[in-house]
Design a protein around this motif. Sequence first.
Motif, PDB file in Angstrom:
ATOM      1  N   ASP A 377       0.830  -1.219   0.000  1.00  0.00           N
ATOM      2  CA  ASP A 377       0.000   0.000   0.000  1.00  0.00           C
ATOM      3  C   ASP A 377       0.859   1.260   0.000  1.00  0.00           C
ATOM      4  OD1 ASP A 377      -2.287  -1.525   0.018  1.00  0.00           O
ATOM      5  OD2 ASP A 377      -2.627  -1.339   2.180  1.00  0.00           O
ATOM      6  N   ARG A 378       1.976   1.212   0.726  1.00  0.00           N
ATOM      7  CA  ARG A 378       2.791   2.420   0.895  1.00  0.00           C
ATOM      8  C   ARG A 378       3.694   2.676  -0.314  1.00  0.00           C
ATOM      9  NH1 ARG A 378       4.706   6.473   1.292  1.00  0.00           N
ATOM     10  NH2 ARG A 378       5.526   7.701   3.042  1.00  0.00           N
ATOM     11  N   PHE A 379       4.245   1.607  -0.869  1.00  0.00           N
ATOM     12  CA  PHE A 379       5.290   1.787  -1.884  1.00  0.00           C
ATOM     13  C   PHE A 379       4.906   1.244  -3.267  1.00  0.00           C
ATOM     14  CE2 PHE A 379       7.406   1.178   2.293  1.00  0.00           C
ATOM     15  CZ  PHE A 379       7.917   2.456   2.451  1.00  0.00           C
ATOM     16  N   GLY A 380       3.871   0.425  -3.329  1.00  0.00           N
ATOM     17  CA  GLY A 380       3.418  -0.089  -4.631  1.00  0.00           C
ATOM     18  C   GLY A 380       4.318  -1.146  -5.250  1.00  0.00           C
ATOM     19  N   VAL A 381       5.256  -1.678  -4.460  1.00  0.00           N
ATOM     20  CA  VAL A 381       6.180  -2.681  -4.995  1.00  0.00           C
ATOM     21  C   VAL A 381       5.576  -4.080  -4.818  1.00  0.00           C
ATOM     22  CG1 VAL A 381       8.203  -1.258  -4.493  1.00  0.00           C
ATOM     23  CG2 VAL A 381       7.424  -2.945  -2.790  1.00  0.00           C
ATOM     24  N   PRO A 382       6.066  -5.070  -5.586  1.00  0.00           N
ATOM     25  CA  PRO A 382       5.627  -6.442  -5.322  1.00  0.00           C
ATOM     26  C   PRO A 382       6.022  -6.864  -3.902  1.00  0.00           C
ATOM     27  CG  PRO A 382       7.216  -6.362  -7.164  1.00  0.00           C
ATOM     28  CD  PRO A 382       7.033  -4.964  -6.670  1.00  0.00           C
ATOM     29  N   THR A 383       5.119  -7.563  -3.233  1.00  0.00           N
ATOM     30  CA  THR A 383       5.398  -8.067  -1.877  1.00  0.00           C
ATOM     31  C   THR A 383       4.820  -9.475  -1.761  1.00  0.00           C
ATOM     32  OG1 THR A 383       3.329  -7.226  -0.908  1.00  0.00           O
ATOM     33  CG2 THR A 383       5.212  -5.730  -0.881  1.00  0.00           C
ATOM     34  N   ALA A 384       5.463 -10.295  -0.944  1.00  0.00           N
ATOM     35  CA  ALA A 384       4.953 -11.651  -0.726  1.00  0.00           C
ATOM     36  C   ALA A 384       5.395 -12.150   0.642  1.00  0.00           C
ATOM     37  CB  ALA A 384       5.463 -12.602  -1.812  1.00  0.00           C
ATOM     38  N   THR A 385       4.587 -13.063   1.181  1.00  0.00           N
ATOM     39  CA  THR A 385       4.933 -13.762   2.419  1.00  0.00           C
ATOM     40  C   THR A 385       5.277 -15.196   2.040  1.00  0.00           C
ATOM     41  OG1 THR A 385       3.291 -12.388   3.518  1.00  0.00           O
ATOM     42  CG2 THR A 385       4.175 -14.239   4.766  1.00  0.00           C
ATOM     43  N   TYR A 386       6.527 -15.574   2.315  1.00  0.00           N
ATOM     44  CA  TYR A 386       7.031 -16.885   1.907  1.00  0.00           C
ATOM     45  C   TYR A 386       6.933 -17.802   3.119  1.00  0.00           C
ATOM     46  CZ  TYR A 386      10.400 -20.193  -0.124  1.00  0.00           C
ATOM     47  OH  TYR A 386      11.021 -21.308  -0.624  1.00  0.00           O
ATOM     48  N   GLU A 387       6.058 -18.784   3.044  1.00  0.00           N
ATOM     49  CA  GLU A 387       5.747 -19.645   4.189  1.00  0.00           C
ATOM     50  C   GLU A 387       6.268 -21.059   3.957  1.00  0.00           C
ATOM     51  OE1 GLU A 387       3.762 -18.893   6.934  1.00  0.00           O
ATOM     52  OE2 GLU A 387       2.716 -17.041   6.365  1.00  0.00           O
ATOM     53  N   ILE A 388       6.887 -21.611   4.989  1.00  0.00           N
ATOM     54  CA  ILE A 388       7.345 -23.006   4.948  1.00  0.00           C
ATOM     55  C   ILE A 388       6.563 -23.803   5.991  1.00  0.00           C
ATOM     56  CG2 ILE A 388       9.296 -24.538   5.440  1.00  0.00           C
ATOM     57  CD1 ILE A 388       9.705 -23.205   2.818  1.00  0.00           C
ATOM     58  N   GLY A 389       6.211 -25.024   5.637  1.00  0.00           N
ATOM     59  CA  GLY A 389       5.465 -25.884   6.554  1.00  0.00           C
ATOM     60  C   GLY A 389       6.263 -26.234   7.796  1.00  0.00           C
ATOM     61  N   ASP A 390       5.546 -26.463   8.890  1.00  0.00           N
ATOM     62  CA  ASP A 390       6.208 -26.775  10.167  1.00  0.00           C
ATOM     63  C   ASP A 390       7.125 -27.985  10.058  1.00  0.00           C
ATOM     64  OD1 ASP A 390       4.642 -24.801  11.423  1.00  0.00           O
ATOM     65  OD2 ASP A 390       3.063 -26.266  11.917  1.00  0.00           O
ATOM     66  N   GLU A 391       6.657 -28.991   9.335  1.00  0.00           N
ATOM     67  CA  GLU A 391       7.380 -30.275   9.344  1.00  0.00           C
ATOM     68  C   GLU A 391       8.045 -30.585   7.998  1.00  0.00           C
ATOM     69  OE1 GLU A 391       7.761 -31.358  12.242  1.00  0.00           O
ATOM     70  OE2 GLU A 391       6.099 -30.349  13.258  1.00  0.00           O
ATOM     71  N   THR A 392       8.127 -29.600   7.118  1.00  0.00           N
ATOM     72  CA  THR A 392       8.779 -29.829   5.826  1.00  0.00           C
ATOM     73  C   THR A 392      10.200 -30.345   6.048  1.00  0.00           C
ATOM     74  OG1 THR A 392       7.464 -28.090   4.809  1.00  0.00           O
ATOM     75  CG2 THR A 392       9.478 -28.715   3.671  1.00  0.00           C
ATOM     76  N   ASP A 393      10.557 -31.343   5.276  1.00  0.00           N
ATOM     77  CA  ASP A 393      11.894 -31.944   5.367  1.00  0.00           C
ATOM     78  C   ASP A 393      12.966 -30.850   5.273  1.00  0.00           C
ATOM     79  OD1 ASP A 393      13.607 -34.557   4.878  1.00  0.00           O
ATOM     80  OD2 ASP A 393      14.293 -33.015   3.473  1.00  0.00           O
ATOM     81  N   ARG A 394      13.933 -30.913   6.161  1.00  0.00           N
ATOM     82  CA  ARG A 394      14.906 -29.808   6.260  1.00  0.00           C
ATOM     83  C   ARG A 394      15.801 -29.713   5.034  1.00  0.00           C
ATOM     84  NH1 ARG A 394      10.991 -29.242   9.797  1.00  0.00           N
ATOM     85  NH2 ARG A 394      11.584 -28.196  11.722  1.00  0.00           N
ATOM     86  N   GLU A 395      16.114 -30.831   4.409  1.00  0.00           N
ATOM     87  CA  GLU A 395      16.906 -30.745   3.191  1.00  0.00           C
ATOM     88  C   GLU A 395      16.074 -30.128   2.061  1.00  0.00           C
ATOM     89  OE1 GLU A 395      20.045 -30.986   2.811  1.00  0.00           O
ATOM     90  OE2 GLU A 395      19.977 -30.663   0.645  1.00  0.00           O
ATOM     91  N   LEU A 396      14.771 -30.458   2.030  1.00  0.00           N
ATOM     92  CA  LEU A 396      13.898 -29.819   1.040  1.00  0.00           C
ATOM     93  C   LEU A 396      13.818 -28.310   1.309  1.00  0.00           C
ATOM     94  CD1 LEU A 396      11.918 -29.868  -1.314  1.00  0.00           C
ATOM     95  CD2 LEU A 396      10.097 -30.472   0.318  1.00  0.00           C
ATOM     96  N   ILE A 397      13.754 -27.910   2.568  1.00  0.00           N
ATOM     97  CA  ILE A 397      13.717 -26.473   2.871  1.00  0.00           C
ATOM     98  C   ILE A 397      14.934 -25.771   2.281  1.00  0.00           C
ATOM     99  CG2 ILE A 397      13.873 -24.741   4.717  1.00  0.00           C
ATOM    100  CD1 ILE A 397      12.244 -26.594   6.499  1.00  0.00           C
TER     101      ILE A 397
END
Length: 420
Positions: A377-397
């Motif tokens: 809203d303030r700057f008009g730039v692309p923004t995103a929230t990058y979410e990882i699952g609680d139990e996602t395999d750590r090597e996959l993360i």
Amino acid sequence: MEFPATSPAIGGGQLRPFALALALLLAACVPAQPGLPVGAGKAAADPGVTRCSDGSTTIDGDFPGAGFARCEVLGKGWFRLAIEPEDANVTNCSPWYAFRAASKAEGKVKVDLDYASCGHRYQPKIGLPGSGWERLDPAAIEVREKGKLRNARLTVPVSPAPVILAGQELLLPDAYSAWMDRHAANPAMTRSRLGLSAQGRPIERLQIAGPVPARQQVVLLGRQHPPEVTGGLAMIAFVDRLLEDDPLARAYRARFTTQVVPLLNPDGVVNGHWRHGTGGVDLNRDWGPFTQPETQLMRDMLLGIEADPDRELVLFLDFHSTRYDTIYTLLPGLPTNPPGFLPAWLADYAARLPDYTVREEPGHNAALPVSKAWVYDRFGVPTATYEIGDETDRELIRRLGRAAAEAMMASLLAGADAPQ
Ligand SMILES: [Zn+2]
């Protein structure tokens, strides 16, 4: 993602450096920093309840990141820990727990996690002396939830060498500091202090840039929410990729300067909070009100970029964790400057992960005072929230973090080179 029952280890390559931090926690009680409450902060006014013993086994919460409100001996080798949020305003179900156990003799004890609300969410991770973090054997976890009963009974192997059981492997300020130290010789990185948290802990900033810092600025943020370790691990892999010495990263750094704030809520992390800082506020519901010192630091940093004629914000990404991997983006059709980044980034990200399905949820929490909405809203730039699952395999993360970084660099470079 399921983790294999036969191989409980969760430590991918990127977790090895954190084994040292674990060793220090297991070696002895960590002395408090002067003036800072350490351990299960919510019980600070009620001393003594963060340690209990049946005469053989001792359970304690006297280490940074510990999370339980009270400890009670129910019988020989049987303990009850009250798992409660840090304050009455917590509405989000991120029921963090962490405790340490040691015994005079080898054996097993029962530890009941009694949740005041929400119930069991995080599968236990066990920090073992000398071998880092593993998942607790699923056969050692009995979740009992019926009516008002919200209980998980853990069967914990104990011995004279202490172990830590926690909702996620501990990723504490010291581990972030050690990670940044490892990049200290990299000329592309400059480390500085953005400011201090409410309890006076440093909030650090990394600048990643080429020999001549570029005008276009990318801002990366992490750990607004204390239990969200998996998002933190992805961010570390992401930032490591930006710092590599290869043609893509060099080309990116020549055109874009990155500002990284990897740990915005050190107080919540050290105090074992479910959600908030120490002001009773969810930092990611404070973008707009800006009542907390931590969010004020981010606001001032972003406004500082806007006010500087030599710098221009082009992208903001905020790293978090939830129950599954997903990326919260903007509602379709919203214009951004630069245009077209988010779809290009996600398409490139998916192309780099042929065996993985990229999930996108546009517009999530668009009406709330969250970072993504405020920055857009303030700057008009692309923004995103990058979410990882609680139990996602750590090597996959680690793979996901690297692929997301490569896709971001390639997409920004392609956009910068496209005819306007
Ligand atoms: Zn979060």
